[in-house]
Design an enzyme around this catalytic site. Structure first.
Site, PDB file in Angstrom:
ATOM      1  N   GLU A  44       0.869  -1.162   0.000  1.00 10.12           N
ATOM      2  CA  GLU A  44       0.000   0.000   0.000  1.00 10.12           C
ATOM      3  C   GLU A  44       0.914   1.222   0.000  1.00 10.12           C
ATOM      4  O   GLU A  44       1.794   1.337   0.862  1.00 10.12           O
ATOM      5  CB  GLU A  44      -0.876   0.003   1.264  1.00 10.12           C
ATOM      6  CG  GLU A  44      -1.866   1.137   1.210  1.00 10.12           C
ATOM      7  CD  GLU A  44      -2.751   1.220   2.442  1.00 10.12           C
ATOM      8  OE1 GLU A  44      -2.665   0.348   3.324  1.00 10.12           O
ATOM      9  OE2 GLU A  44      -3.517   2.204   2.514  1.00 10.12           O
ATOM     10  N   ARG A  54       6.045 -12.784   9.116  1.00 14.94           N
ATOM     11  CA  ARG A  54       6.650 -11.492   8.825  1.00 14.94           C
ATOM     12  C   ARG A  54       7.954 -11.358   9.595  1.00 14.94           C
ATOM     13  O   ARG A  54       8.174 -12.031  10.594  1.00 14.94           O
ATOM     14  CB  ARG A  54       5.690 -10.344   9.102  1.00 14.94           C
ATOM     15  CG  ARG A  54       5.289 -10.156  10.530  1.00 14.94           C
ATOM     16  CD  ARG A  54       4.114  -9.190  10.656  1.00 14.94           C
ATOM     17  NE  ARG A  54       4.462  -7.819  10.400  1.00 14.94           N
ATOM     18  CZ  ARG A  54       3.859  -7.065   9.471  1.00 14.94           C
ATOM     19  NH1 ARG A  54       2.896  -7.556   8.733  1.00 14.94           N
ATOM     20  NH2 ARG A  54       4.211  -5.812   9.301  1.00 14.94           N
ATOM     21  N   LYS A  94       4.781   0.861   9.133  1.00 13.38           N
ATOM     22  CA  LYS A  94       4.809   2.151   8.461  1.00 13.38           C
ATOM     23  C   LYS A  94       4.196   3.240   9.334  1.00 13.38           C
ATOM     24  O   LYS A  94       4.626   4.380   9.310  1.00 13.38           O
ATOM     25  CB  LYS A  94       4.078   2.045   7.117  1.00 13.38           C
ATOM     26  CG  LYS A  94       4.934   1.381   6.061  1.00 13.38           C
ATOM     27  CD  LYS A  94       4.223   1.287   4.739  1.00 13.38           C
ATOM     28  CE  LYS A  94       3.180   0.204   4.791  1.00 13.38           C
ATOM     29  NZ  LYS A  94       2.490   0.001   3.515  1.00 13.38           N
TER      30      LYS A  94
HETATM   31  P1  ATP Z   1       3.309  -2.264   7.851  1.00 13.76           P
HETATM   32  O1  ATP Z   1       2.514  -3.094   8.812  1.00 13.76           O
HETATM   33  O2  ATP Z   1       4.754  -2.180   8.131  1.00 13.76           O
HETATM   34  O3  ATP Z   1       2.718  -0.935   7.596  1.00 13.76           O
HETATM   35  P2  ATP Z   1       1.987  -3.542   5.732  1.00 13.76           P
HETATM   36  O4  ATP Z   1       1.855  -5.005   5.866  1.00 13.76           O
HETATM   37  O5  ATP Z   1       0.839  -2.686   5.992  1.00 13.76           O
HETATM   38  O6  ATP Z   1       3.264  -3.086   6.522  1.00 13.76           O
HETATM   39  P3  ATP Z   1       1.953  -3.382   2.908  1.00 13.76           P
HETATM   40  O7  ATP Z   1       2.359  -2.224   2.109  1.00 13.76           O
HETATM   41  O8  ATP Z   1       0.527  -3.737   2.960  1.00 13.76           O
HETATM   42  O9  ATP Z   1       2.547  -3.155   4.327  1.00 13.76           O
HETATM   43  O10 ATP Z   1       2.822  -4.663   2.568  1.00 13.76           O
HETATM   44  C1  ATP Z   1       3.260  -5.054   1.310  1.00 13.76           C
HETATM   45  C2  ATP Z   1       3.716  -6.475   1.389  1.00 13.76           C
HETATM   46  O11 ATP Z   1       4.830  -6.573   2.264  1.00 13.76           O
HETATM   47  C3  ATP Z   1       2.621  -7.355   1.979  1.00 13.76           C
HETATM   48  O12 ATP Z   1       2.540  -8.538   1.242  1.00 13.76           O
HETATM   49  C4  ATP Z   1       3.083  -7.596   3.371  1.00 13.76           C
HETATM   50  O13 ATP Z   1       2.613  -8.816   3.836  1.00 13.76           O
HETATM   51  C5  ATP Z   1       4.608  -7.541   3.235  1.00 13.76           C
HETATM   52  N1  ATP Z   1       5.221  -7.145   4.507  1.00 13.76           N
HETATM   53  C6  ATP Z   1       4.971  -6.032   5.232  1.00 13.76           C
HETATM   54  N2  ATP Z   1       5.685  -6.036   6.378  1.00 13.76           N
HETATM   55  C7  ATP Z   1       6.418  -7.171   6.370  1.00 13.76           C
HETATM   56  C8  ATP Z   1       7.355  -7.763   7.271  1.00 13.76           C
HETATM   57  N3  ATP Z   1       7.689  -7.178   8.421  1.00 13.76           N
HETATM   58  N4  ATP Z   1       7.901  -8.943   6.932  1.00 13.76           N
HETATM   59  C9  ATP Z   1       7.589  -9.544   5.770  1.00 13.76           C
HETATM   60  N5  ATP Z   1       6.720  -9.045   4.884  1.00 13.76           N
HETATM   61  C10 ATP Z   1       6.130  -7.879   5.166  1.00 13.76           C
HETATM   62 MG    MG Z   2      -1.029  -2.721   5.821  1.00 15.46          MG
END
Ligand code: ATP
Ligand code: MG
Length: 750
Positions: A31, A258, A268
């Site tokens: 996102e 993760r 984020k």
């Molecule tokens: P955050 O929780 O840090 O804001 P998010 O999961 O909301 O991260 P997205 O932009 O939705 O972030 O994630 C893009 C991709 O990266 C998704 O497939 C998500 O599962 C993966 N991702 C995000 N954080 C991690 C992590 N700590 N380890 C592995 N993969 C991750």
């Molecule tokens: Mg997210």
């Protein structure tokens, strides 16, 4: 490809062999609401890596279904991160928003099939009707609307006839499903907001659960790989694609753990807070775990790829030691980069028996590195050495320069101190010394013994430089919030001296400064007039040592969460029920709920603490982290659930900070003392009284006139510095919120 096959690659191979798919298509679907971090790097490596290994392709797709938080600058940062890591996406960058028309058509289809309906309950009623884990939900009375009425309402929702929240579109699934997510999930909501790409074209936006599976299908994705917290969403993913009766093949969702890393935060939202609050200098601050931060600091993509490879892909959440990442970058640079000299804290040395100048041919690499190259290193009468490489009254094990002990100047001669010159305060300002003409490195016939070699630069030829040293951003292994920020995470040295070979016109250059660490030419601030270097990482291999130590003592070994390869065991019915209760009724996040639900002892302990005080989230955090760790180490806990409840109450009531709570917990675990007694005995009560805090603030302000001046001249980044200093001064006891207010006031009014 890595040696051992992970469970995702096993699935992919099976699917290719069985002919389920002809070509492997994956996607990385961030996102665009923040800069990507090292966790995203893991996801990038998995998705792009699998596509590459099986000759398929990977799409870069922005999951831009939430108009209010997204921005093009984040899209650029995401593109940059993927490219920098060495991957490329199939043709153009995709956007979920490009599929809005198609996704809407699918919604219409579901309505026509009688599988979706427009609901007009408000948010609270929807929650109420959903039921609980123990009780089935009730279906909304609006679910009885006819297909015609639903079609008409959906059309008018789209045309903007209704206000936000007036109606939603829901899937008609099962209001008594055990998986609460399946109780008629929302598919569309009304949002009168400007979208950074589609502008005002839409005022209804598809929910993640509807948009994601369909975007995958539209792109022909085969393996939709996501993190574990989406485990419960998988049922909706499958339901939507099955209900629409789509032409096969369709994608399937697979989850992995993760990445979590100690001494930092990795969401984020939390990173945004640091950036917006000026606790760091922008998204590419080298202290952040963002890809942009690592890039600016001087990490190499190779090091990050190696790290992602090392940590593997597993199905159990784990916490990785940041030292492992540091190990990877050190390992990469060790053989690659030239070794040069830089003096960070200069002490002038005049070599009285040396006149003139010479250029010493000095190798860039030690003998055991299979690389060649050297530079001309100027040597002259006046040099700088590191201030702490000289001691007037040294301890016995001090091997460097003293009035009685000679030392070798790296690549050059042996030096003997003759006289120590001090200022009126007794500070050493200069050394007078002699060199030994027949002691030159490689041609030494002097017979003089030295115990070590130190680095140096010729004063006349050296160039003054700024060197930025970074420590961990948080002083706490598992940081809770701003109060855990390490106030000393950035140390700027403006008066360092580098040898001429370090001056470069090329960007993207790294060096090892002998005995100091690895450094990178700052890509933004470096100029000829003012060279700026970032410290990438130190030389010491602390991680390897720590790991050895851990393996030696079984007690601390138990502490480390193992990285488990392979499938996670599915939850039993009881565990699943607990998990749902914890997430749905008590509001815990999935990770914490997962830890508690899967461990009977912990879950019992947690439920017992709840009997004493109704603070489910704070209690869960301490039980899932601290208590869990302790349980792994000892057979019987020294504290009771009631005492944990007391500890949490003190935090909730503001008597102590969360940071101090950790300290109290350690004490409880060690001694079995009561938390209130510990706080009283050690005087750990949180300080919120301005009368007590103001003197500390004044002292910090008085001690840092330079930073005050910089702050007043517009460098508001320094606000966090002042707050941090005050928190530190109070030994972590000051109430951060109050300190924030008081510091702001003080800086404004003087
Ligand atoms: P955050 O929780 O840090 O804001 P998010 O999961 O909301 O991260 P997205 O932009 O939705 O972030 O994630 C893009 C991709 O990266 C998704 O497939 C998500 O599962 C993966 N991702 C995000 N954080 C991690 C992590 N700590 N380890 C592995 N993969 C991750
Ligand atoms: Mg997210």
């Amino acid at each position: 490809m890595s040696e051992s096959k992970d469970f995702l690659r096993t699935i992919v191979e099976e699917d290719l062999q069985s002919g389920k798919y002809q070509e492997i298509i994956t996607r990385f679907p961030p996102e665009p609401n923040g800069f990507p971090h090292i966790g995203h790097a893991k996801s990038i490596c998995i998705n792009f890596g699998i596509a590459r290994d099986y000759h398929g392709h990977c799409n870069l797709r922005m999951d831009d279904t939430n108009p209010t938080t997204e921005d093009m600058k984040y899209v650029e940062a995401l593109k940059d991160a993927v490219t920098w890591l060495g991957f490329s996406w199939a043709d153009h960058v995709r956007f979920a928003s490009d599929y809005f028309p198609k996704i809407y058509d699918y919604a219409v289809t579901l309505v026509k099939m009688g599988k979706a309906y427009v609901d007009s309950l408000n948010e609270e009623e929807i929650r109420e009707y959903r039921g609980t884990i123990k009780e089935a939900g009730r279906r909304s009375p609006f679910a009885e609307r006819s297909i015609e009425e639903n079609l008409d309402l959906l059309d008018r929702m789209r045309k903007g006839e209704f206000k936000d929240g007036e109606h939603v579109l829901r899937a008609k699934i099962d209001m008594s499903a055990a998986n609460m997510k399946m109780r008629d999930p929302l598919l569309y909501r009304i949002r009168h907001a400007h979208h950074f790409r589609t502008g005002d074209e839409w005022c209804i936006y598809p929910m993640y659960d509807f948009a994601h599976c369909l975007s995958d299908y539209i792109e022909g994705v085969t393996h939709s790989i996501c993190t574990l917290e989406f485990e419960n969403n998988r049922d909706i993913y499958d339901w939507v694609l099955d209900a629409l009766d789509l032409t096969p093949p369709r994608p399937y969702q697979h989850e992995f753990a993760r990445l979590g890393m100690n001494y930092t935060v990795m969401s984020k939202r939390k990173l945004l807070e640091l950036v917006n609050g000026n606790y760091v200098n922008g998204w590419d601050d080298p202290r952040l775990p963002t890809i942009a931060g690592y890039k600016r600091r001087g990490y190499t993509p190779e090091a990050i790829l190696n790290f992602c490879d090392q940590i593997g892909i597993a199905k159990a959440n784990s916490m990785v030691d940041v030292a492992q990442l540091e190990f990877c970058i050190r390992d990469d640079l060790n053989q690659k980069v030239p070794r040069v000299m830089c003096v960070l804290d200069p002490l002038k040395v005049t070599i009285e028996n040396y006149d003139g100048e010479e250029a010493i041919d000095a190798s860039y690499y030690p003998h055991d590195v299979p690389k060649e190259g050297s530079r001309k290193l100027p040597f002259a009468r006046e040099i700088y050495i590191e201030r702490d490489d000289f001691m007037e009254n040294p301890p016995a094990d001090y091997y460097r320069l003293t009035p009685k002990q000679s030392v070798r100047l790296k690549h050059a001669y042996i030096l003997t101190c003759k006289e120590v010159i001090k200022d009126t305060h007794g500070n050493i300002v200069e050394l007078k010394a002699e060199y030994h003409p027949h002691s030159k490195s490689g041609e030494d016939t002097s017979g003089i013994k030295t115990k070590s070699a130190i680095h140096w630069v010729s004063a006349k030829h050296a160039k003054q430089a700024e060197v930025r040293l970074y420590e961990r951003l948080y002083s706490n292994e598992a940081p809770d919030g701003l109060e855990d920020l390490n106030p000393d995470s950035l140390h700027v040295i403006t008066n360092a001296f580098v040898e001429p070979a370090v001056i470069t016109e090329k960007p993207d250059v790294r060096f090892q400064f002998e005995r100091q660490g690895y450094f990178f030419v700052d890509p933004i601030d470096y100029t000829d007039a003012k060279p700026v270097f970032n410290k990438i990482v130190g030389l010491k291999d602390s991680w390897a040592k720590k790991t050895e130590a851990k393996e030696a003592t079984p007690k601390s070994k138990a502490k480390k969460t193992p990285i488990v390869e392979g499938e996670v065991t599915p939850m039993s019915e009881t565990e699943q029920a607990l998990f749902t209760k914890y997430t749905k009724e008590l509001g815990l996040n999935n990770e914490i709920a997962n830890i508690l639900a899967r461990d009977v002892d912990l879950a019992h302990f947690y439920e017992e603490t709840l009997l004493h005080v109704n603070s489910p989230v704070s209690l869960a955090n301490i039980v899932a982290n601290e208590v869990a760790r302790e349980l792994k180490l000892v057979a019987t806990l020294k504290f009771s659930a009631k005492e944990i409840a007391e500890l949490v109450t003190m935090v909730d009531e503001g008597t102590i900070s969360t940071k101090i709570a950790k300290q109290v917990f350690e004490e409880m675990a060690k001694t079995g003392d009561n938390p209130k007694a510990i706080v009283a005995a050690k005087g750990l009560t949180q300080i919120s009284d301005p009368a007590k805090l103001k003197p500390m603030i004044e002292e910090v302000i008085a001690k840092n006139p330079d930073n005050v001046a910089k702050y007043k001249a517009g460098n508001t980044n320094l606000f966090g510095f002042f707050v941090g200093q005050v928190l530190k001064k109070s030994g972590g006891k000051a109430n951060p919120t109050v300190v924030n207010e008081l510091v702001a006031e003080k800086l404004k009014n003087g």
